[in-house]
Design an enzyme around this catalytic site. Structure first.
Site, PDB file in Angstrom:
ATOM      1  N   HIS A 178      19.624  35.895 -30.151  1.00  0.00           N
ATOM      2  CA  HIS A 178      18.773  34.974 -30.905  1.00  0.00           C
ATOM      3  C   HIS A 178      18.438  33.728 -30.098  1.00  0.00           C
ATOM      4  CE1 HIS A 178      22.226  32.371 -31.737  1.00  0.00           C
ATOM      5  NE2 HIS A 178      22.909  33.453 -32.033  1.00  0.00           N
TER       6      HIS A 178
ATOM      7  N   LYS B 262      26.261  41.536 -31.478  1.00  0.00           N
ATOM      8  CA  LYS B 262      25.566  40.491 -32.222  1.00  0.00           C
ATOM      9  C   LYS B 262      24.149  40.369 -31.683  1.00  0.00           C
ATOM     10  CE  LYS B 262      29.553  37.744 -33.492  1.00  0.00           C
ATOM     11  NZ  LYS B 262      30.205  36.453 -33.340  1.00  0.00           N
TER      12      LYS B 262
ATOM     13  N   HIS C  19      20.686  31.850 -27.663  1.00  0.00           N
ATOM     14  CA  HIS C  19      21.045  32.368 -26.340  1.00  0.00           C
ATOM     15  C   HIS C  19      20.002  32.023 -25.280  1.00  0.00           C
ATOM     16  CE1 HIS C  19      23.157  35.295 -29.087  1.00  0.00           C
ATOM     17  NE2 HIS C  19      24.138  34.845 -28.338  1.00  0.00           N
TER      18      HIS C  19
END
Length: 571
Positions: free
Chosen positions: A131, A128, A134
RNA sequence: GUACCUGUAGCUCAGCAGGAUAGAGCAACGGCCUUCUAAGCCGUGGGUCGGGGGUUCGAAUCCCUUCAGGUACGCCA
């Protein structure tokens, strides 16, 4: 030099009261709201009952018996307070000499000596994209890592990667259906995520895909070569990108042991729970009841026997305790996981382990976009790369405008742009919710990262020009020249550095360091504006002021480094 | 329904193991570059600290209650 302790010692000697200790006095000492009142203050209200006297009388009487010692120039009773005025030249000398001598080690302490602090942070899911969601865990964890090391602990940074689970079964199905090797190698996580999103859309129409995914995950668990090879490949592809991001952010880890690492360590946990009669069957699942703590039960095994999030965290906690013998283990995650941690911490306690108390959830507020909650699957995200690139581009523009002849423009823009974002992330208490705003994150004015970096660069610039002209003339500094208000304001802050870092560690709040660094920058900018340094016309005064500049530069750099922010010498 | 988090200036937030006149940045307005980086500095205006009780010599800070917003509460992590 710990001035608070010095003063506490003077008070202690005068008070002659067995109920008091130097430590308890240190905790009572305050800094008056206004420097005209004094530099330190001791409130006497608490003694009113014991002495059966009004606080102002106690203050007055005690005040007359306190010895001035080496650093105090005046002691004045004011209402219920005893106010201490420092000898400003002594104060300047003590602070500046200590910083000059210790350099980057100034402010360090040994309070955590011999203790390991584990910090579990960042922990993104493989396949994933990285972004803005995080960012907080990553930077808060990184800052705490640095802060704990600074005060003597040994920090151990752990990136608990989300690298196992049925989502990899889904990834395999999606890849086999629509993916190809070249695109994944070229596009990396972006392509993996595209496949994952496509899977979810398709699975809505065709639920049989979920069965397929589950069976691939079972193959992974039973050691099937093809399944494991694909899984390993997805992980490697993702890690290449994560590592690039970590390098850009200046974040490091000591361990990347993620979910897959604990795969074979959960069985023992389940066995121990059974043995201790803590495991109870409920609706087909196995739980630990937490009724007596007024909490919902903690789920350990699914109806199908599969393990769950708490099972893995418990297994990881045991592994970490055995491997690192931590004195604290910190989990840096969003606040919405509060219950989860509270529950499995209690399970550890129920199992009879006293180190339950050393497990600490460090929550932070939720990040959302103006378009709603962050969601990778729904495409409602801002990618970290895009955010950093935008900030760096803005920094580059400003450099072109303000300092076009600067060397290494691109490297400096990188430091400033990313510094702005990291600083912004560490500026408030963790718990505050954040509504993502690009404009706010890449703001460079006022209390921002670039403001502090700029202050540091200014200090560096003055020092550079000074040494170019005459080299270092190591003459004795006349500290009597540094007793003006703006200089003393700087020294007071410099003296507080260690105290602030310890407070930040104790509260697990990096913002305390962030705010400190802003305060110091503000005090220095005031000093800088009020006092001409290089062209003040007096060589002694110039040397004295240069010593201030040097000390501020040292401490600003230390503070920024603790936060994980670069301190460029020019910008 | 139960639990947790938040509520301080127009906005974003410090201050909360009680203490002296509640602070900062942004935004607004007014000053300061022939001198060390103006990404800066100085100044002005702006607050019944969500409401109501209580404890205390003293409450933004502690306790109770209430309102508002957010989040979590079983086989995802």
């Amino acid at each position: 030099m710990d001035f608070t302790k010095e003063i506490a010692t003077l008070i202690y000697a005068a008070a002659n009261d067995t109920a008091l200790s130097i430590e308890s006095i240190v905790e009572m000492i305050e800094i008056p709201p206004n420097p005209e009142m004094g530099d330190y203050a001791f409130p006497c209200f608490k003694f009113a009952k014991a002495f059966r006297k009004a606080p102002p009388i106690i203050a007055k009487e005690l005040c007359e018996t306190i010895n001035h010692g080496e650093f105090v120039s005046d002691i004045v009773a004011n209402g219920g307070y005893i106010n201490f005025f420092m000898d400003k030249a002594c104060f300047a000398r003590e602070v500046l000499q200590e910083i000059a001598q210790k350099g980057a080690s100034y402010g360090k302490s040994t309070v955590g000596c011999g203790q390991n602090v584990l910090i579990d942070y960042s922990s993104p899911n493989i396949a994933k994209p990285f972004h803005v969601g995080h960012l907080r865990s990553t930077m808060i964890g990184n800052a705490l890592y640095n802060i704990f090391n600074f005060i003597g602990y040994t920090s151990v940074g752990i990136n608990h990667l989300g690298d196992w689970g049925t989502q990899f079964g889904k990834m395999i199905v999606a890849y086999k259906k629509w993916g190809d090797k070249e695109t994944v190698e070229q596009e990396g996580v972006k392509e993996l995520n595209r496949l994952y999103v496509k899977y979810h859309d398709a699975a809505k129409e065709q639920p049989s895909m979920d069965d397929e995914a589950r069976s691939w995950f079972v193959k992974m668990q039973t050691g099937d070569d093809e399944a494991l090879q694909l899984w390993k490949w997805f992980t490697d592809v993702s890690m290449i990108e994560f590592n690039k991001m970590y390098e850009r952010l200046g974040v490091t880890f000591d361990s990347f042991a993620g979910e897959s690492f604990y795969n074979d360590k959960m069985e023992a946990v389940v066995a121990e729970l059974k043995e201790k009669h803590l495991l109870v069957e409920s609706d087909g699942a196995m739980i630990v009841d937490l009724e007596k703590y007024n909490m919902p039960p903690c789920l350990i095994l699914r109806r199908d026997g599969g393990t769950l999030y708490p099972t893995r965290d418990i297994a990881a906690a045991f592994y970490r305790k055995n491997t690192y013998d931590f004195s604290k283990c910190l989990y840096i995650t969003a606040l919405d996981q509060n219950l989860h941690f509270a529950q499995w911490f209690k399970v550890i306690g129920e199992m009879g382990y006293e180190w339950e108390k050393d497990l600490v959830h460090i929550p932070f507020g939720l990040v959302s976009l103006d378009t709603g909650k962050l969601s990778t699957r729904e495409g409602n995200v801002v990618l970290m790369d895009d955010l950093l690139n935008e900030a760096v581009a803005k920094a580059a523009n400003i450099i072109d405008e303000k300092n076009p002849s600067l060397e290494n423009k691109q490297q400096v823009a990188e430091k400033v742009g990313i510094g702005a974002i990291v600083f912004n992330d560490l500026y408030n208490s963790r718990i505050k919710d954040v509504l993502f705003s690009m404009d706010k994150m890449i703001n460079f004015e006022g209390e921002t990262g670039p403001y502090v970096q700029y202050t540091h660069a200014r200090a560096s610039s003055v020092l550079g020009k000074a040494s170019k002209v005459e080299g270092s003339t190591a003459q004795a500094i006349d500290y009597q020249l540094l007793t003006d208000e703006s200089s003393v304001g700087v020294f007071k802050l410099l003296a507080q550095f260690n105290e602030k870092v310890v407070d930040a560690a104790y509260k697990y709040e990096p913002y305390i360091v962030t705010r400190y660094v802003v305060d110091l920058a503000q005090a220095f900018n005031r000093f800088y504006n009020e006092n001409n340094i290089l062209n003040c016309g007096d060589e002694n005064l110039k040397q004295a002021r240069l010593a201030v500049v040097d000390a501020v530069k040292t401490v600003l750099a230390s503070g920024l480094t603790l936060l994980g922010i670069a301190a460029p010498d020019k910008m």
